[in-house]
Enzyme design. Structure first.
Site, PDB file in Angstrom:
ATOM      1  N   GLY B  42      -0.500  12.017  -3.935  1.00  0.00           N
ATOM      2  CA  GLY B  42      -0.219  11.136  -4.743  1.00  0.00           C
ATOM      3  C   GLY B  42      -0.611  11.842  -6.092  1.00  0.00           C
ATOM      4  CB  ALA B  44      -6.005  10.994  -6.311  1.00  0.00           C
ATOM      5  N   GLY B  45      -4.302  13.230  -4.989  1.00  0.00           N
ATOM      6  CA  GLY B  45      -4.190  14.278  -4.151  1.00  0.00           C
ATOM      7  C   GLY B  45      -3.487  15.523  -4.722  1.00  0.00           C
ATOM      8  CG  HIS B 266       1.203  -6.651 -10.984  1.00  0.00           C
ATOM      9  ND1 HIS B 266       1.976  -7.230 -11.839  1.00  0.00           N
ATOM     10  CD2 HIS B 266       0.760  -5.587 -11.761  1.00  0.00           C
ATOM     11  CE1 HIS B 266       2.482  -6.660 -13.031  1.00  0.00           C
ATOM     12  NE2 HIS B 266       1.466  -5.345 -12.853  1.00  0.00           N
ATOM     13  CB  SER B 284       6.412  -2.433 -15.862  1.00  0.00           C
ATOM     14  OG  SER B 284       5.384  -2.233 -16.774  1.00  0.00           O
ATOM     15  NE  ARG B 330      -1.689  -4.917 -13.940  1.00  0.00           N
ATOM     16  CZ  ARG B 330      -1.510  -3.646 -13.649  1.00  0.00           C
ATOM     17  NH1 ARG B 330      -2.118  -3.291 -12.527  1.00  0.00           N
ATOM     18  NH2 ARG B 330      -0.796  -3.030 -14.400  1.00  0.00           N
ATOM     19  CD  GLU B 446      -4.553   1.476  -4.630  1.00  0.00           C
ATOM     20  OE1 GLU B 446      -3.145   2.384  -4.917  1.00  0.00           O
ATOM     21  OE2 GLU B 446      -4.393   0.508  -4.188  1.00  0.00           O
ATOM     22  NE  ARG B 456      -4.987  -0.465 -10.725  1.00  0.00           N
ATOM     23  CZ  ARG B 456      -3.954  -0.500 -11.329  1.00  0.00           C
ATOM     24  NH1 ARG B 456      -3.767  -0.203 -12.715  1.00  0.00           N
ATOM     25  NH2 ARG B 456      -3.080  -1.045 -10.772  1.00  0.00           N
TER      26      ARG B 456
END
Lengths: 259, 657
Positions: B42, B44-45, B266, B284, B330, B446, B456
């Site tokens: 993702g 990060a990876g 959320h 969203s 949220r 995450e 978050r």
């Protein structure tokens, strides 16, 4: 919206692996709600098969919200089924009525070998991107994002092309098994933007050449790809790719050499 | 065990620079001899693998999907925050840091959060240079929008597909390294165990999901970028394959698991429609910029939305939180929706939904457009047409998605929404260098716990994933690897690999040989129900205690009555799922224990016993200003505490009123 339930007959392609021959198998599913997604209907069928001690049907899926590009079913002769601009995970059962028979196959293309049942190997797409579907900018090299203004029109056009989810419906729908729309989308996106300019010529040549090596066919201007693309990527991108290819062949030397 | 967070000395704003000035480096010649494993592709990876490849390391990247481009970062819709202050509206690194810390209810580290804000601008530069088509103004500069929990416009976006565009940018960078040979990509591979040699992470056991065979891979270091564990609830906005296995297996090999109970629910998701439901879809948060949230003022009001006059509607967020209105964070928005529905004011057939209404926004934009186009005395119809076009430009794909799923046209009738599990702030404990308690094992994105505290803020997940991958890990991992340059590659015939593979194979055989009567999904659904009811939006001691017993019983049943069809050495998606759910069963209990232990409310963790007279979350800083870091022991999980020290921003009770 009125909700209803239905009983359906499914004819699904089963294939143990890429070596063995496949065949259609017929299943009945009952009390399917019109509110279910098509893949949830497959979940019900698979649960039924597991309870009967049989092996469930393998199919690719992940986000189930039409953006990851994993799902890939050829439904009644159409990539992703009957709805326009849609992935099969977002197809909902209200598209069907009680008593319908639905035929489900994997993507059919020499460049996408079947792995099992409805799952195919689409790594050829990754290899096409490897050939040039990027801007060569190492982490840390970037100037301030507002240093290079880009017109809103160009940015919007780049976005429209960049919306491709790499599902492969364009290839599956094409009688030639061409990946032109997939390549065109990436080539156009980066050709619309100043950031893509430095590698413009080598990119299009290398990506097109890689597609040929992978066994994808040529574009015959049939436009099935655009009709079945879940993100409505325009065939205008194929025309742009062809122009870019022409441009590359007059502005550079042998393929693969950068400007 | 004393947890050393390794926060560098100096002023908050100088810490990262000081670190970079003094951390140890690996020379280019030595980088060529070092191998790094990255799990997950993702944001990060992919960004980490690409950047490490560019630096000259040899990277092996793994994902369970058929292509790295499909990782679930792709589904992020609204945007990415960065303290660029392009809008000249008072934004700064400090403000982004402060709002992130406050939004997280003071349960994250100052230094990590500040660093995140500090590198946020570089991400936008990098992505733009890669050709990510962010939204722009007519003058050619980048556009911004505002998001929940903030009062400035600092969110960069690419329509409602920001995650997709950023991921494809990182994926392009990754594939470029694959082409150079610096990264080897293993798709359709799942990490099933961590291999530790002499106390250091040295490799993994992975299952090739096509052949079903177990494979061994060596790395001088292992980087986990395997995402969150929201699927423990069965229904969530996560992808079907998102799982905790890589983190959990590492936890059982010594990596502490931090704040597992911090889950983000959320507020704006499409409500559940039936028992067959396989996942929930997010709408969203950016929609809250223009949509107004309301329920009828009358209980059990069965009139259609359009038949309820304005003064009989309760715009409850605007009523309760006038300063932030529909843009509260949220956790606050989710609890407020639950409160209204529980009190009997919900809408739709299930009564577990609230309206998100765009009628006013369409009118407002329509009038603005008519003015711009110099249309005098425009008709209602013209205003509507023009306004709808503006809304379509901003949120078109979200409206289409809503209509496909529900069959209702949100331009005509208000959306029905309800909260759903979306993100997990908890994750593997890491120090400032993003290293876990296992030397050589790093966790980014995450799957670590570090930057978001107990809640978050919107558009901060993309920021953190890319900050970790592009700009933090590449420095910090070098500091570790500089002392590994003399370590030759360890052959995978080493007994540690042998042993780890044997254990994985035994577990697989055990799962296959239960030969019970119930499917994996059956157990996963049951688990999700327990978690949602008792460890969801509101938690209390009684419920959590019951949940622990119920999870233990369910786990026992799972190992007695599970049926996994198919073969081990072939493609077998049911077996893949069974292994993931087996780990969720263990994680779920730890989440409940952590929630039970934290007898305060903070961010997304709402303990009913700890609330103000107005029903707002009440933190208890004297007792709970710490990170819970759980240590796995065969006889039971042990709690370690990392105290949170606030030198610059003293905690205050959050108020969005």
């Amino acid at each position: 919206m009125e909700h209803y339930t239905m009983n359906l007959t499914l004819k699904v392609w089963r294939q143990k692996n890429s070596q063995e021959h496949g065949h259609f198998e017929t299943f009945q599913v009952k009390d399917i709600s019109s509110e279910m997604s098509f893949l949830e209907m497959f979940d019900v069928l698979n649960e039924q098969l597991i309870n009967e001690g049989k092996e469930p049907i393998a199919f690719d899926h992940d986000c189930r919200e039409g953006i990851c590009g994993a799902c890939s079913m050829y439904v009644d002769g159409r990539a992703h089924g009957p709805w326009e601009k849609n992935t099969v995970c977002q197809l909902h059962m209200r598209a069907y009525k009680d008593g319908d028979t639905i035929v489900v196959e994997p993507w059919r293309s020499a460049a996408f070998p079947v792995i099992k049942d409805l799952m195919v190997d689409r790594r050829a797409f990754d290899r096409i991107i490897e050939a040039g579907g990027f801007v060569s900018v190492n982490t840390g090299n970037a100037p301030d994002a507002n240093a290079i203004p880009v017109s809103k029109v160009a940015a919007d056009e780049a976005f429209d092309a960049a919306a491709c989810i790499g599902c492969g419906a364009c290839v599956a729908a094409c009688p030639n098994g061409s990946a032109a729309l997939f390549i065109g989308a990436k080539v156009s996106q980066l050709a619309f933007l100043p950031q893509g300019d430095a590698e413009r010529a080598s990119r299009v040549r290398n990506m097109v050449d890689q597609a040929a090596k992978e066994g994808f066919g040529n574009c015959g201007n049939i436009y099935n790809c655009e009709a079945e693309c879940p993100k409505g990527i325009s065939v205008g991108n194929i025309a742009k790719m062809k122009r870019e290819y022409m441009r590359a062949s007059v502005t550079t030397g042998p393929a693969g050499i950068r400007e | 065990m004393v947890l050393d967070s390794k926060i560098p000395a100096g002023d908050l704003k100088d810490k990262w620079q000081n670190y970079k000035d003094h951390c140890k480096l690996v020379s280019p010649a030595n980088k060529r001899n070092i191998q790094i494993i990255v799990i997950g592709t993702g944001l990060a990876g992919a960004s980490a693998a690409a950047t490490l490849g560019e630096l000259g390391y040899n990277v092996k990247a793994f994902c369970f999907q058929d292509s790295p481009r499909r990782a679930h970062s792709i589904a992020a819709q609204g945007g990415i925050n960065a303290a660029k202050n392009y809008q000249n509206d008072g934004d700064s690194t400090f403000r982004l840091y402060y709002e992130t810390l406050k939004g997280g209810d003071y349960r994250s580290r100052e230094a990590n959060t500040y660093r995140l804000a500090e590198v946020s601008g570089n991400i936008i530069d990098q992505a733009t240079a890669q050709g990510v088509p962010f939204a722009r103004e007519y003058g050619g500069t980048l556009a911004n929008r505002s998001f929940g929990g903030t009062q400035v416009s600092r969110t960069f976006y690419a329509r409602g597909q920001t995650g997709q565009q950023l991921l494809l940018g990182a994926y392009g960078a990754l594939e470029r390294q694959v082409a150079t040979g610096k990264v080897t990509m293993y798709s359709r591979h799942e990490m099933l165990d961590l291999v530790i040699i002499d106390g250091k992470a040295r490799g993994i056991i992975a299952r090739n999901l096509v052949t079903g065979k177990l494979e061994r891979y060596f790395g001088h270091a292992v980087v986990l970028a395997s995402g969150g564990y929201g699927n423990v609830f069965f229904l969530s906005t996560n992808a079907m394959g998102s799982n905790v296995t890589a983190s959990w297996k590492s936890h059982k090999k010594g990596a502490f698991f931090a704040n597992p109970c911090f889950t983000q629910i959320h507020p704006t998701c499409i409500p559940v429609s039936g028992d067959y439901q396989s996942k929930l879809t997010l709408m969203s948060e950016s929609l809250r910029n223009d949509g107004r949230i309301w329920v009828p003022k009358k209980k059990d009001d069965n009139r259609k939305a359009k038949d309820i006059p304005h003064d009989e509607r309760d715009y409850y967020l605007e009523r309760r939180y006038p300063a932030f209105g529909n843009l509260v964070p949220r956790d606050v928005a989710s609890r407020a929706a639950k409160e209204r529905c529980d009190a009997g004011y919900g809408v739709g057939s299930s009564k577990m939904a609230v309206y998100l209404d765009f009628a006013d926004a369409i009118k407002r934009y329509g009038k603005m457009e008519a003015h711009k186009k110099v249309i005098e005395n425009p008709s209602e119809e013209t205003i509507r047409e023009l306004g709808m076009q503006v809304v379509k430009d901003k949120y078109g794909n979200l409206f289409e998605m809503y209509e496909k799923i529900t069959g209702e046209n949100p331009y005509e009738v208000p959306m029905r929404i309800y909260p759903a599990v979306h993100y997990t702030m908890g994750g593997l404990w890491v120090d400032y260098e993003l290293q876990t308690t296992v030397p050589g094992l790093f966790a980014i994105g995450e799957c670590n716990f570090s930057d978001h505290g107990a809640n978050r803020l919107g558009a901060s997940a993309l920021m953190q994933g890319l900050a970790d991958g592009y700009f933090v890990l590449p420095y910090t991992i070098g500091n570790y690897l500089s002392s590994e340059i003399r370590t030759p590659a360890i052959p995978v015939t080493d007994p540690a690999f042998e042993e780890a593979e044997k254990a994985v194979a035994e577990r697989i055989n055990k799962l296959m040989n239960i030969k019970g009567a119930r499917s994996v999904d059956h157990f996963h659904r049951e688990l999700g129900k327990i978690m949602w009811d008792k460890c969801g939006m509101a938690r209390n001691e009684k419920g959590l205690t019951e949940a622990i017993t119920e999870i233990q019983q369910l786990r026992e049943e799972f190992w007695k009555d599970l049926r996994v069809p198919g073969e081990v050495e072939s493609m077998n998606p049911e077996l893949d799922k069974a292994q993931r759910v087996a780990d969720f069963m263990e994680l779920a209990e730890l989440m409940c224990r952590d929630a039970l232990n934290r007898r305060e409310s903070c961010g997304g963790h709402f303990r009913e016993e700890s609330q103000t007279s107005e029903g707002e979350a009440l933190r208890i800083d004297d007792e709970f200003s710490f990170v819970s870091a759980w240590e796995y022991k065969p006889e039971g999980e042990v709690l370690n505490k990392e105290p949170l020290i606030f030198e610059v921003s003293k905690p205050s009770q959050r108020s969005y009123k």
